[in-house]
Design a protein around this motif. Structure first.
Motif, PDB file in Angstrom:
ATOM      1  N   LEU A  74      18.116  58.727  35.035  1.00  0.00           N
ATOM      2  CA  LEU A  74      16.971  59.018  34.183  1.00  0.00           C
ATOM      3  C   LEU A  74      15.686  58.938  34.996  1.00  0.00           C
ATOM      4  O   LEU A  74      15.567  58.089  35.880  1.00  0.00           O
ATOM      5  CB  LEU A  74      16.888  58.019  33.026  1.00  0.00           C
ATOM      6  N   PRO A  75      14.739  59.783  34.686  1.00  0.00           N
ATOM      7  CA  PRO A  75      13.457  59.683  35.392  1.00  0.00           C
ATOM      8  C   PRO A  75      12.740  58.386  35.012  1.00  0.00           C
ATOM      9  O   PRO A  75      12.878  57.909  33.887  1.00  0.00           O
ATOM     10  CB  PRO A  75      12.678  60.912  34.915  1.00  0.00           C
ATOM     11  N   PRO A  76      11.995  57.809  35.955  1.00  0.00           N
ATOM     12  CA  PRO A  76      11.308  56.534  35.681  1.00  0.00           C
ATOM     13  C   PRO A  76      10.434  56.564  34.426  1.00  0.00           C
ATOM     14  O   PRO A  76      10.304  55.546  33.748  1.00  0.00           O
ATOM     15  CB  PRO A  76      10.458  56.306  36.933  1.00  0.00           C
ATOM     16  N   SER A  77       9.895  57.712  34.086  1.00  0.00           N
ATOM     17  CA  SER A  77       9.050  57.787  32.888  1.00  0.00           C
ATOM     18  C   SER A  77       9.852  57.569  31.606  1.00  0.00           C
ATOM     19  O   SER A  77       9.291  57.196  30.581  1.00  0.00           O
ATOM     20  CB  SER A  77       8.330  59.139  32.831  1.00  0.00           C
ATOM     21  N   ASN A  78      11.170  57.789  31.661  1.00  0.00           N
ATOM     22  CA  ASN A  78      12.023  57.612  30.485  1.00  0.00           C
ATOM     23  C   ASN A  78      12.938  56.405  30.586  1.00  0.00           C
ATOM     24  O   ASN A  78      13.727  56.171  29.687  1.00  0.00           O
ATOM     25  CB  ASN A  78      12.906  58.850  30.279  1.00  0.00           C
ATOM     26  N   ALA A  79      12.881  55.690  31.673  1.00  0.00           N
ATOM     27  CA  ALA A  79      13.864  54.643  31.933  1.00  0.00           C
ATOM     28  C   ALA A  79      13.254  53.253  31.848  1.00  0.00           C
ATOM     29  O   ALA A  79      12.897  52.668  32.848  1.00  0.00           O
ATOM     30  CB  ALA A  79      14.495  54.865  33.305  1.00  0.00           C
ATOM     31  N   GLN A  80      13.143  52.734  30.650  1.00  0.00           N
ATOM     32  CA  GLN A  80      12.685  51.361  30.488  1.00  0.00           C
ATOM     33  C   GLN A  80      13.900  50.447  30.652  1.00  0.00           C
ATOM     34  O   GLN A  80      14.882  50.564  29.912  1.00  0.00           O
ATOM     35  CB  GLN A  80      12.057  51.170  29.122  1.00  0.00           C
ATOM     36  N   ALA A  81      13.846  49.560  31.606  1.00  0.00           N
ATOM     37  CA  ALA A  81      14.997  48.725  31.965  1.00  0.00           C
ATOM     38  C   ALA A  81      15.562  47.959  30.765  1.00  0.00           C
ATOM     39  O   ALA A  81      16.778  47.917  30.571  1.00  0.00           O
ATOM     40  CB  ALA A  81      14.615  47.764  33.083  1.00  0.00           C
ATOM     41  N   ALA A  82      14.723  47.365  29.969  1.00  0.00           N
ATOM     42  CA  ALA A  82      15.210  46.578  28.829  1.00  0.00           C
ATOM     43  C   ALA A  82      15.954  47.458  27.829  1.00  0.00           C
ATOM     44  O   ALA A  82      16.997  47.060  27.299  1.00  0.00           O
ATOM     45  CB  ALA A  82      14.048  45.870  28.146  1.00  0.00           C
ATOM     46  N   LYS A  83      15.452  48.642  27.576  1.00  0.00           N
ATOM     47  CA  LYS A  83      16.095  49.541  26.620  1.00  0.00           C
ATOM     48  C   LYS A  83      17.427  50.057  27.162  1.00  0.00           C
ATOM     49  O   LYS A  83      18.428  50.113  26.439  1.00  0.00           O
ATOM     50  CB  LYS A  83      15.165  50.719  26.283  1.00  0.00           C
ATOM     51  N   ILE A  84      17.465  50.430  28.431  1.00  0.00           N
ATOM     52  CA  ILE A  84      18.709  50.904  29.038  1.00  0.00           C
ATOM     53  C   ILE A  84      19.764  49.805  28.988  1.00  0.00           C
ATOM     54  O   ILE A  84      20.927  50.049  28.645  1.00  0.00           O
ATOM     55  CB  ILE A  84      18.470  51.369  30.489  1.00  0.00           C
ATOM     56  N   THR A  85      19.373  48.585  29.286  1.00  0.00           N
ATOM     57  CA  THR A  85      20.305  47.463  29.257  1.00  0.00           C
ATOM     58  C   THR A  85      20.834  47.229  27.847  1.00  0.00           C
ATOM     59  O   THR A  85      22.023  47.022  27.641  1.00  0.00           O
ATOM     60  CB  THR A  85      19.630  46.192  29.794  1.00  0.00           C
ATOM     61  N   GLU A 120      28.802  36.387  32.998  1.00  0.00           N
ATOM     62  CA  GLU A 120      27.857  36.821  34.032  1.00  0.00           C
ATOM     63  C   GLU A 120      26.465  36.906  33.420  1.00  0.00           C
ATOM     64  O   GLU A 120      26.297  37.309  32.272  1.00  0.00           O
ATOM     65  CB  GLU A 120      28.254  38.201  34.590  1.00  0.00           C
ATOM     66  N   TRP A 121      25.461  36.555  34.217  1.00  0.00           N
ATOM     67  CA  TRP A 121      24.078  36.621  33.753  1.00  0.00           C
ATOM     68  C   TRP A 121      23.346  37.834  34.313  1.00  0.00           C
ATOM     69  O   TRP A 121      22.235  38.145  33.876  1.00  0.00           O
ATOM     70  CB  TRP A 121      23.325  35.346  34.109  1.00  0.00           C
ATOM     71  N   GLU A 122      23.946  38.498  35.273  1.00  0.00           N
ATOM     72  CA  GLU A 122      23.322  39.685  35.867  1.00  0.00           C
ATOM     73  C   GLU A 122      24.324  40.838  35.855  1.00  0.00           C
ATOM     74  O   GLU A 122      25.510  40.633  36.114  1.00  0.00           O
ATOM     75  CB  GLU A 122      22.907  39.426  37.304  1.00  0.00           C
ATOM     76  N   ILE A 123      23.820  42.022  35.554  1.00  0.00           N
ATOM     77  CA  ILE A 123      24.625  43.227  35.658  1.00  0.00           C
ATOM     78  C   ILE A 123      23.783  44.282  36.363  1.00  0.00           C
ATOM     79  O   ILE A 123      22.553  44.265  36.269  1.00  0.00           O
ATOM     80  CB  ILE A 123      25.104  43.756  34.284  1.00  0.00           C
ATOM     81  N   ALA A 124      24.449  45.149  37.092  1.00  0.00           N
ATOM     82  CA  ALA A 124      23.749  46.241  37.776  1.00  0.00           C
ATOM     83  C   ALA A 124      24.012  47.529  37.011  1.00  0.00           C
ATOM     84  O   ALA A 124      25.158  47.842  36.682  1.00  0.00           O
ATOM     85  CB  ALA A 124      24.254  46.375  39.205  1.00  0.00           C
ATOM     86  N   ILE A 125      22.957  48.236  36.708  1.00  0.00           N
ATOM     87  CA  ILE A 125      23.071  49.494  35.981  1.00  0.00           C
ATOM     88  C   ILE A 125      22.350  50.567  36.788  1.00  0.00           C
ATOM     89  O   ILE A 125      21.169  50.421  37.114  1.00  0.00           O
ATOM     90  CB  ILE A 125      22.436  49.392  34.576  1.00  0.00           C
ATOM     91  N   LEU A 126      23.070  51.624  37.105  1.00  0.00           N
ATOM     92  CA  LEU A 126      22.478  52.763  37.806  1.00  0.00           C
ATOM     93  C   LEU A 126      22.274  53.890  36.808  1.00  0.00           C
ATOM     94  O   LEU A 126      23.112  54.116  35.943  1.00  0.00           O
ATOM     95  CB  LEU A 126      23.397  53.240  38.933  1.00  0.00           C
ATOM     96  N   THR A 127      21.166  54.592  36.934  1.00  0.00           N
ATOM     97  CA  THR A 127      20.889  55.698  36.032  1.00  0.00           C
ATOM     98  C   THR A 127      20.197  56.818  36.791  1.00  0.00           C
ATOM     99  O   THR A 127      19.546  56.583  37.807  1.00  0.00           O
ATOM    100  CB  THR A 127      20.020  55.246  34.842  1.00  0.00           C
TER     101      THR A 127
END
Length: 50
Positions: A18-29, A9-16
């Motif tokens: 975390l507040p947006p100020s702490n949630a950098q998408a690349a780092k969470i992934t 798979e090339w896409e995954i969905a991640i729910l969090t």
């Protein structure tokens, strides 16, 4: 950096919650993928002990 999951798979969905100020998408992934690498390792070890 871009590579498919083990299921090709090339896409995954991640729910969090975390507040947006702490949630950098690349780092969470990156953290999520690392976590599942460890989960897979533990599963392999557990299954080989049986």
């Amino acid at each position: 950096m871009f590579k498919p999951t083990r299921d090709k798979e090339w896409e995954i969905a991640i729910l969090t919650n975390l507040p947006p100020s702490n949630a950098q998408a690349a780092k969470i992934t990156e953290l999520y993928r690392h976590r599942w690498s460890l989960e897979t390792l533990f599963q392999t070890v557990t299954e080989s002990e049986k």
